[in-house]
Write a protein that holds these residues in place. Structure first.
Motif, PDB file in Angstrom:
ATOM      1  N   UNK A   1      -7.437  14.985  16.511  1.00  0.00           N
ATOM      2  CA  UNK A   1      -6.931  15.896  17.541  1.00  0.00           C
ATOM      3  C   UNK A   1      -7.041  17.373  17.197  1.00  0.00           C
ATOM      4  N   UNK A   2      -6.941  17.737  15.903  1.00  0.00           N
ATOM      5  CA  UNK A   2      -6.977  19.158  15.541  1.00  0.00           C
ATOM      6  C   UNK A   2      -8.255  19.845  16.008  1.00  0.00           C
ATOM      7  N   UNK A   3      -9.312  19.066  16.220  1.00  0.00           N
ATOM      8  CA  UNK A   3     -10.594  19.650  16.620  1.00  0.00           C
ATOM      9  C   UNK A   3     -10.508  20.352  17.972  1.00  0.00           C
ATOM     10  N   UNK A   4      -9.572  19.903  18.819  1.00  0.00           N
ATOM     11  CA  UNK A   4      -9.417  20.574  20.112  1.00  0.00           C
ATOM     12  C   UNK A   4      -9.021  22.028  19.916  1.00  0.00           C
ATOM     13  N   UNK A   5      -8.161  22.301  18.927  1.00  0.00           N
ATOM     14  CA  UNK A   5      -7.767  23.674  18.658  1.00  0.00           C
ATOM     15  C   UNK A   5      -8.919  24.535  18.190  1.00  0.00           C
TER      16      UNK A   5
ATOM     17  N   UNK B   1      -9.824  29.837  21.415  1.00  0.00           N
ATOM     18  CA  UNK B   1      -9.681  31.121  20.728  1.00  0.00           C
ATOM     19  C   UNK B   1      -8.228  31.472  20.430  1.00  0.00           C
ATOM     20  N   UNK B   2      -7.307  30.527  20.684  1.00  0.00           N
ATOM     21  CA  UNK B   2      -5.905  30.787  20.383  1.00  0.00           C
ATOM     22  C   UNK B   2      -5.742  30.922  18.875  1.00  0.00           C
ATOM     23  N   UNK B   3      -4.987  31.920  18.441  1.00  0.00           N
ATOM     24  CA  UNK B   3      -4.781  32.163  17.017  1.00  0.00           C
ATOM     25  C   UNK B   3      -4.165  30.942  16.353  1.00  0.00           C
ATOM     26  N   UNK B   4      -4.737  30.530  15.237  1.00  0.00           N
ATOM     27  CA  UNK B   4      -4.286  29.327  14.556  1.00  0.00           C
ATOM     28  C   UNK B   4      -4.487  29.498  13.062  1.00  0.00           C
TER      29      UNK B   4
ATOM     30  N   UNK C   1       9.361  17.096  10.445  1.00  0.00           N
ATOM     31  CA  UNK C   1       8.041  17.630  10.088  1.00  0.00           C
ATOM     32  C   UNK C   1       7.205  17.763  11.358  1.00  0.00           C
ATOM     33  N   UNK C   2       6.731  18.963  11.641  1.00  0.00           N
ATOM     34  CA  UNK C   2       5.943  19.195  12.852  1.00  0.00           C
ATOM     35  C   UNK C   2       4.474  19.196  12.449  1.00  0.00           C
ATOM     36  N   UNK C   3       3.804  18.106  12.776  1.00  0.00           N
ATOM     37  CA  UNK C   3       2.414  17.884  12.358  1.00  0.00           C
ATOM     38  C   UNK C   3       1.433  18.184  13.477  1.00  0.00           C
ATOM     39  N   UNK C   4       1.796  17.815  14.715  1.00  0.00           N
ATOM     40  CA  UNK C   4       0.888  17.987  15.841  1.00  0.00           C
ATOM     41  C   UNK C   4       1.641  18.026  17.149  1.00  0.00           C
ATOM     42  N   UNK C   5       0.990  18.564  18.166  1.00  0.00           N
ATOM     43  CA  UNK C   5       1.575  18.688  19.512  1.00  0.00           C
ATOM     44  C   UNK C   5       0.499  18.332  20.528  1.00  0.00           C
ATOM     45  N   UNK C   6      -0.010  17.119  20.441  1.00  0.00           N
ATOM     46  CA  UNK C   6      -1.189  16.744  21.212  1.00  0.00           C
ATOM     47  C   UNK C   6      -0.960  16.849  22.712  1.00  0.00           C
ATOM     48  N   UNK C   7       0.293  16.734  23.159  1.00  0.00           N
ATOM     49  CA  UNK C   7       0.573  16.844  24.588  1.00  0.00           C
ATOM     50  C   UNK C   7       0.247  18.230  25.137  1.00  0.00           C
ATOM     51  N   UNK C   8       0.142  19.213  24.233  1.00  0.00           N
ATOM     52  CA  UNK C   8      -0.092  20.585  24.661  1.00  0.00           C
ATOM     53  C   UNK C   8      -1.470  21.123  24.261  1.00  0.00           C
TER      54      UNK C   8
ATOM     55  N   UNK D   1      -4.464  20.694  25.289  1.00  0.00           N
ATOM     56  CA  UNK D   1      -5.412  21.087  26.326  1.00  0.00           C
ATOM     57  C   UNK D   1      -4.950  22.288  27.138  1.00  0.00           C
ATOM     58  N   UNK D   2      -3.764  22.811  26.810  1.00  0.00           N
ATOM     59  CA  UNK D   2      -3.249  23.995  27.502  1.00  0.00           C
ATOM     60  C   UNK D   2      -2.658  24.965  26.480  1.00  0.00           C
ATOM     61  N   UNK D   3      -3.425  25.338  25.463  1.00  0.00           N
ATOM     62  CA  UNK D   3      -2.887  26.183  24.391  1.00  0.00           C
ATOM     63  C   UNK D   3      -2.506  27.557  24.909  1.00  0.00           C
ATOM     64  N   UNK D   4      -1.324  28.022  24.499  1.00  0.00           N
ATOM     65  CA  UNK D   4      -0.898  29.370  24.845  1.00  0.00           C
ATOM     66  C   UNK D   4      -0.346  29.523  26.246  1.00  0.00           C
ATOM     67  N   UNK D   5      -0.416  28.433  27.062  1.00  0.00           N
ATOM     68  CA  UNK D   5       0.079  28.532  28.429  1.00  0.00           C
ATOM     69  C   UNK D   5       1.563  28.186  28.474  1.00  0.00           C
ATOM     70  N   UNK D   6       2.368  28.903  29.287  1.00  0.00           N
ATOM     71  CA  UNK D   6       3.777  28.539  29.432  1.00  0.00           C
ATOM     72  C   UNK D   6       3.907  27.177  30.086  1.00  0.00           C
ATOM     73  N   UNK D   7       4.874  26.389  29.638  1.00  0.00           N
ATOM     74  CA  UNK D   7       5.071  25.064  30.179  1.00  0.00           C
ATOM     75  C   UNK D   7       5.970  25.113  31.412  1.00  0.00           C
ATOM     76  N   UNK D   8       5.774  24.219  32.360  1.00  0.00           N
ATOM     77  CA  UNK D   8       6.604  24.232  33.558  1.00  0.00           C
ATOM     78  C   UNK D   8       8.047  23.860  33.258  1.00  0.00           C
ATOM     79  N   UNK D   9       8.942  24.258  34.153  1.00  0.00           N
ATOM     80  CA  UNK D   9      10.343  23.903  33.998  1.00  0.00           C
ATOM     81  C   UNK D   9      11.164  25.050  33.468  1.00  0.00           C
TER      82      UNK D   9
END
Length: 342
Positions: A50-54, A58-61, A242-249, A251-259
């Motif tokens: 999954x990390x390959x999506x990042x 161009x989001x800073x990582x 331990x925060x390893x990954x956030x795969x749910x997000x 495909x929308x890096x840097x975008x505010x989440x709804x709600x």
């Protein structure tokens, strides 16, 4: 394909949301020739993670993005086919970082020699980076104690499956979160999770609460999103995340989440329950703990306490579609592309 040509997959465009096949391009280029102190390696297995999506955005990582026209990054099991390096001979096999291509040059930096008789593809999964990610996250941040409850999402993936099994080796109770009858059964019956929960079930939160009657002491975060929403209320005082990954997000890096904005409420709960949330990248622990991991994981695999499942795709040309499926949860087990045979 001619033996004088190198197949490679490059980044053709930066994805907008979920990647599509047109974001990748298959190219054929001349096979590079090793210079003094270099080896030419042929890829046998390519890891898709999954990390390959990042790396496609161009989001800073923590790592530089892949350039447009650049070869997609990735770990490999590769065979030395030509050597001008004193420490490597033709036929040697190693874990490398050759990326999405059939042939690559290396000066030997970062290569880890493998026993040709070992299960080679496992060096990209349970006995490689994903397994070490689980090991390091639990060892340094989660720190499960006997009798505690450890929950993990993506429980049949290469990281999550190792998390649950290692937690049980340490005497903790493992609760796996996944979806689909086949994955739920595998986590329970083959991996030995004490309880499993379907995150797509309408009563997911009720299922999770029932599976964790004493709350959650360690939550290994791979997913984020609605799974986190179900886990967070169950975290016990002094729980570790331990925060390893956030795969749910991804495909929308840097975008505010709804709600509604729940940051203030979340911070108050972190404070009042003395929670520890700690992001990590496995490379920060690799140099100091890789030997411990390889020793322990090899022993656990030998005595049956560490098991894994692989989802093997044939042919480099099929890597883009397989990777897109990975981001949608279509794989079952560690996703690997096979390019050749040892």
């Amino acid at each position: 394909m001619s033996e004088n040509l190198n197949q490679r997959i490059v980044l053709a465009a930066r994805p907008q949301g979920l990647p599509v096949p047109g974001d990748f391009r298959l190219e054929e280029t001349p096979v590079p020739q090793p210079g003094a102190g270099e080896v030419l390696m042929e890829t046998l297995f390519l890891s898709l993670d999954p990390y390959m999506r990042g790396r496609m955005g161009l989001v800073k990582s923590y790592a530089q993005p892949v350039a447009i026209g650049g070869v997609m990054v990735g770990g490999t099991v590769s065979k030395v086919v030509q050597s001008r390096h004193p420490d490597w001979q033709e036929g040697d096999i190693a874990v490398a970082y050759a990326g999405w291509q059939r042939f690559a040059l290396s000066d030997g930096s970062g290569l880890r020699r493998l026993d040709p008789a070992a299960p080679l593809s496992a060096a990209l999964g349970a006995l490689g980076m994903p397994g070490f990610t689980a090991y390091a996250g639990l060892r340094n941040i989660g720190k499960p104690k006997p009798g505690e409850t450890v929950a993990v999402a993506a429980a049949t993936g290469p990281v999550g499956s190792a998390v649950g099994q290692i937690a049980r080796i340490h005497g903790a109770r493992a609760v796996g979160i996944t979806t689909g009858a086949h994955k739920l059964a595998f986590a329970r019956d083959e991996l030995g999770f004490d309880a499993v929960v379907d995150h797509k079930a309408p009563d997911f939160t009720a299922q999770l609460a029932a599976a964790c009657p004493q709350g959650i002491d360690v939550y290994f975060e791979n997913v984020g999103g609605t799974v986190w929403d179900g886990v967070f209320p169950l975290l016990n005082p002094f729980a570790r995340v331990p925060v390893c990954g956030l795969i749910a997000q991804y495909n929308h890096p840097g975008e505010p989440q709804p709600g509604p904005d729940r940051l203030a409420v979340t911070m108050r709960e972190i404070l009042s329950r003395s929670l520890t949330l700690r992001g990590f990248v496995m490379t920060e622990f690799w140099d100091s703990q890789q030997d411990d991991f390889l020793r322990d994981a090899t022993a656990w695999a030998a005595d049956g306490r560490l098991r894994w499942r692989e989802d093997i795709v044939q042919g480099l040309e099929n890597a883009p579609e397989a990777f897109i499926g990975l981001l949608q949860g279509r794989n079952f087990g560690k996703l690997v592309v096979q390019l050749g045979a040892a």
